[in-house]
Design a protein around this motif. Structure first.
Motif, short mmCIF file in Angstrom:
data_model
loop_
_atom_site.label_atom_id
_atom_site.label_comp_id
_atom_site.label_asym_id
_atom_site.label_seq_id
_atom_site.Cartn_x
_atom_site.Cartn_y
_atom_site.Cartn_z
N GLU A 1 48.06 41.80 31.12
CA GLU A 1 48.74 42.05 30.60
C GLU A 1 50.69 42.51 31.21
N GLN A 2 49.34 43.60 31.50
CA GLN A 2 50.20 44.80 32.32
C GLN A 2 50.33 45.23 33.60
N TYR A 3 49.61 43.56 34.83
CA TYR A 3 50.06 43.63 35.87
C TYR A 3 50.20 42.13 35.82
N GLY A 4 49.83 41.28 34.81
CA GLY A 4 49.88 39.81 34.88
C GLY A 4 49.01 38.68 35.95
N VAL A 5 47.74 39.38 35.97
CA VAL A 5 47.22 38.58 36.67
C VAL A 5 45.80 37.88 35.41
N GLN A 6 45.52 36.71 35.84
CA GLN A 6 45.02 36.16 35.07
C GLN A 6 43.60 36.60 34.84
N PRO A 7 42.44 37.53 33.53
CA PRO A 7 41.69 37.27 33.66
C PRO A 7 40.28 36.97 34.70
N ARG A 8 40.43 35.53 34.70
CA ARG A 8 39.15 34.85 35.31
C ARG A 8 39.25 35.72 36.75
N PHE A 9 41.06 36.03 37.53
CA PHE A 9 40.85 36.07 39.01
C PHE A 9 39.86 37.27 39.35
N ILE A 10 40.12 38.29 38.36
CA ILE A 10 39.53 38.67 38.37
C ILE A 10 38.33 39.19 38.74
N VAL A 11 38.00 38.46 37.70
CA VAL A 11 35.95 38.54 37.20
C VAL A 11 35.83 37.36 38.51
N VAL B 1 28.76 31.85 37.50
CA VAL B 1 29.11 31.45 36.91
C VAL B 1 28.36 31.58 34.69
N ALA B 2 27.42 31.61 34.67
CA ALA B 2 26.71 31.59 33.61
C ALA B 2 27.67 33.26 33.50
N GLU B 3 26.99 34.21 34.36
CA GLU B 3 26.90 35.45 34.14
C GLU B 3 28.41 35.58 34.07
N GLY B 4 29.13 35.22 34.93
CA GLY B 4 30.62 35.92 34.42
C GLY B 4 31.25 35.32 33.35
N ARG B 5 30.99 34.04 33.33
CA ARG B 5 31.35 34.15 31.98
C ARG B 5 30.79 35.00 30.37
N GLU B 6 29.55 35.26 30.39
CA GLU B 6 29.62 36.47 29.51
C GLU B 6 30.30 37.57 30.38
N MET B 7 30.49 38.57 31.19
CA MET B 7 31.43 39.31 31.80
C MET B 7 32.94 39.27 31.09
N MET B 8 33.01 37.72 31.07
CA MET B 8 34.71 37.79 30.81
C MET B 8 34.46 37.81 29.03
N ARG C 1 32.61 39.80 27.25
CA ARG C 1 32.04 41.21 26.84
C ARG C 1 33.54 42.24 27.15
N HIS C 2 34.25 41.50 28.06
CA HIS C 2 35.31 42.87 28.65
C HIS C 2 36.39 42.28 28.36
N ALA C 3 36.53 41.24 27.50
CA ALA C 3 37.82 40.93 27.21
C ALA C 3 39.11 41.98 26.69
N ALA C 4 38.56 42.65 25.97
CA ALA C 4 39.73 43.58 25.29
C ALA C 4 40.41 43.82 26.94
N SER C 5 39.52 44.16 27.57
CA SER C 5 39.94 45.36 28.76
C SER C 5 40.37 44.51 30.17
N LEU C 6 39.90 43.70 30.07
CA LEU C 6 40.58 42.01 30.19
C LEU C 6 41.85 42.01 30.87
N ASN C 7 42.48 41.70 29.17
CA ASN C 7 43.95 41.26 28.06
C ASN C 7 44.69 42.61 28.31
N ARG C 8 44.55 43.61 28.65
CA ARG C 8 44.94 44.89 28.55
C ARG C 8 45.55 45.00 30.43
N VAL C 9 45.10 44.25 30.99
CA VAL C 9 45.00 44.50 32.25
C VAL C 9 45.99 43.28 33.11
#
Length: 325
Positions: A109-119, A90-97, A99-107
């Protein structure tokens, strides 16, 4: 004939039979491989790649051992969940979210999947990219296709794997994965890669082994193409009333949240269920006295990724913890 001589004769016969069996198996595999090479060539795989991929290729006994061991091992639901959804993950996942916030947010917006599920999927499949498997995908798939228990399935996967290499997405020597052929940080099977993996960083290749943008976009594309809805979550843990009828549980049964509310089902902390009247199914993996979950349509999408209730619950649970304050 003395006992000692008899023993030597038996040992010699066994040795000869074993040697013959190994030769016969090698001949059988060679014949199988030639038949597959003909099929792959007819499918358009280059002759150079086939020569490189199958030079000195042999079945890998370790892969067969692992494949045959699988049905014998069933981990209890609570143990599976506790071992995979850990404080460290959990701790590392929050760190990854973060660190990669910009990429996750682009994805997102494009695909309609919340970043937390991708991570969460990334974390559970490969521990955020650290554990992707060290088996040669080609050797593993060839072994399983030849061995025959699910020969047709793995034969098809092997053909897809060769097409991925032939298309230039990954060099042959770097195409590694699990013993069963699942590849990269998303642990896609080759056919899943062919159908759903996408180029997230725009470099013209799809590299789910090393490109995090490709991993994120591919995972999101898979979920989106299977009907993910980003205005919903996966489900939630719930509390059942005493004497609850276990026959109401199961993914084959659905009711609206208002109906579950009338039956006495509550959030885990005792509060009422959400007022948005979604259709939900109840799953009780360890019976009415164990953990219970109301799950929505997105849960069924997670089951398309991995047809295991405990895996899908683990993804949802980790995703919820990643988003928790």
């Amino acid at each position: 004939m003395s006992y000692g001589i008899k023993t030597m004769v038996v040992a010699f016969i066994c040795f000869m039979l074993l040697g013959f069996s190994q030769i016969a198996s090698a001949d059988e595999f060679s014949a199988w491989l030639q038949g597959f090479r003909d099929e792959a060539s007819a499918a358009g795989i280059s002759a150079d790649l086939l020569e490189e991929a199958f030079a000195d290729l042999e079945p890998l006994e370790r892969v067969i051992e692992l494949d045959r061991r699988q049905p014998e091992f069933v981990q209890p639901f609570h143990e599976y969940l506790e071992r995979r959804v850990t404080d460290a993950r959990v701790a590392e996942g929050r760190e990854m979210m973060a660190r990669h916030a910009a990429s996750l947010n682009r994805v997102a917006e494009q695909y309609g999947v919340q970043p937390r599920f991708i991570v969460a999927l990334w974390g559970l499949e490969s521990n955020y990219g650290r554990h992707t498997g060290s088996f040669s995908v080609i050797q593993s798939l060839a072994t399983l296709a030849y061995e025959g228990r699910r020969g047709a399935f793995f034969r098809n996967e092997l053909l897809h794997a060769l097409k991925i290499v032939d298309a230039g997405h990954i060099p042959l020597a770097r195409m590694t994965g699990s013993w069963a052929g699942a590849m990269g940080q998303a642990q896609f099977m080759p056919s899943t890669f062919s159908n759903f993996a996408v180029d997230g960083d725009g470099d013209g290749r799809i590299d789910i082994w090393h490109s995090i943008p490709d991993v994120f976009a591919s995972a999101a594309n898979y979920l989106s193409r299977h009907g993910w809805q980003d205005d919903q979550t996966w489900g939630r843990p719930v509390r059942l009333p005493r004497g609850f009828d276990a026959d109401l549980a199961g993914l084959d049964k659905r009711a609206r949240l208002s109906q579950w509310q009338q039956l006495g089902v509550r959030r885990l902390d005792g509060r009422a269920l959400p007022t948005r009247d979604l259709q939900a199914s109840l799953i009780i993996p360890e019976g009415v006295d164990g953990p219970a979950y109301l799950v929505y349509d997105n849960f069924r999408v997670l089951l398309r990724w991995n047809r295991s209730n405990v895996f899908a619950v683990s993804v949802g649970t980790l995703a919820d913890l990643l988003a928790a304050p």
